[in-house]
Design an enzyme around this catalytic site. Structure first.
Site, PDB file in Angstrom:
ATOM      1  N   HIS A  63       0.565  -0.931   0.046  1.00 53.08           N
ATOM      2  CA  HIS A  63       0.145  -0.438   0.092  1.00 53.08           C
ATOM      3  C   HIS A  63       0.661   1.487   0.048  1.00 53.08           C
ATOM      4  O   HIS A  63       1.916   1.529   0.847  1.00 53.08           O
ATOM      5  CB  HIS A  63      -0.912  -0.070   1.013  1.00 53.08           C
ATOM      6  N   TYR A 133       0.554   1.733  13.479  1.00 55.17           N
ATOM      7  CA  TYR A 133       1.890   2.390  12.328  1.00 55.17           C
ATOM      8  C   TYR A 133       1.326   3.833  13.352  1.00 55.17           C
ATOM      9  O   TYR A 133       0.079   3.796  13.590  1.00 55.17           O
ATOM     10  CB  TYR A 133       0.679   2.206  11.078  1.00 55.17           C
TER      11      TYR A 133
END
Length: 182
Positions: A63, A133
Site C-alpha cells: 500500500h 503504525y
C-alpha cells in the site's frame, strides 16, 4: 534508540534501548528531538493505526498514498511477528523498484521507519499478530494505491505461502508502463 540505515535512502530500522529490572522492561519508541537529530524527521504524526491479523502467512499490502498525500510511516510489531517489506517507488531514486524486508516482532522490539515514496506491506509469521503504525498524513481514500504483492518485477521473497489476503489487495495491478511512480 539505535537508528540503522538500510540501502534504501531515508529508510531506517530502529532498535530500542531497553532498561530492564525485576518488573520487566521500558523503552522509548519515539522522541521528537531524537528523531530530528538522528534522521532529520520533523513531520508531525497525524494518525496512528493498530492492526490485528489472526492467521500465520496472511499478507497485507503493498500500500501507498499518491502525492500530495504521500506519507511517512513508523511501524512496530507489538504481538507476534511479521516480515515487513517496503518498495522504493520514487521515480528518480537510484534504488527505484528495489525492496527491503526485515522481521519485526514483539521479541526483537524493532521498528521500521518508512519515508515518503515507498509502498509498504507485511506477512504475518505467527498467529494473532498486531502492528501499530504512525502516519504523517491522514488516510485519504482517493489517494490510496497499491502494487500486487507478487509482482514479477519486484521478486519479493515472502517467507511463507500466502494463507490469506484481502480482495482489495488481490485487485492491485502489476507494475507496467502505466505505473505512476512518486
Amino acid at each position: 534508540m539505535i537508528f540503522t540505515p538500510t540501502f534504501l535512502q531515508g529508510n531506517f530500522v530502529i532498535d530500542l534501548n531497553v532498561n530492564t529490572d525485576d518488573r520487566g522492561w521500558f523503552g522509548r519508541t519515539f522522541c521528537r528531538d531524537t528523531f530530528e537529530k538522528e534522521i532529520g524527521h520533523t513531520k508531525e504524526w497525524m494518525q496512528m493505526n493498530h492492526s490485528f491479523t489472526t492467521l500465520k502467512g496472511a499478507l497485507r499490502g503493498l500500500h501507498y498514498q499518491i502525492a500530495p498525500f504521500s506519507e511517512i510511516k513508523l511501524v512496530r510489531c507489538v504481538a507476534g511477528s511479521v516480515f515487513d517489506v517496503i518498495v522504493d517507488i520514487r521515480k528518480n531514486s537510484p534504488t527505484y523498484l528495489q525492496y527491503f524486508g526485515t522481521e519485526l516482532s514483539s521479541v526483537n522490539k524493532r521498528m521500521m521507519y518508512i519515508p515518503e515514496g515507498f509502498a509498504h506491506g507485511f506477512q504475518t509469521l505467527e498467529k494473532n499478530t498486531e502492528l501499530i503504525y504512525c502516519h504523517s498524513e491522514n488516510y485519504n481514500a482517493g489517494a490510496e494505491s497499491g502494487i500486487l504483492y507478487n509482482d514479477p518485477i519486484l521478486k519479493i521473497n515472502w517467507p511463507l505461502s500466502v494463507t490469506e489476503i484481502s480482495k482489495r489487495d488481490t485487485e492491485h495491478t502489476f507494475i507496467n508502463s502505466d505505473f505512476k511512480a512518486l
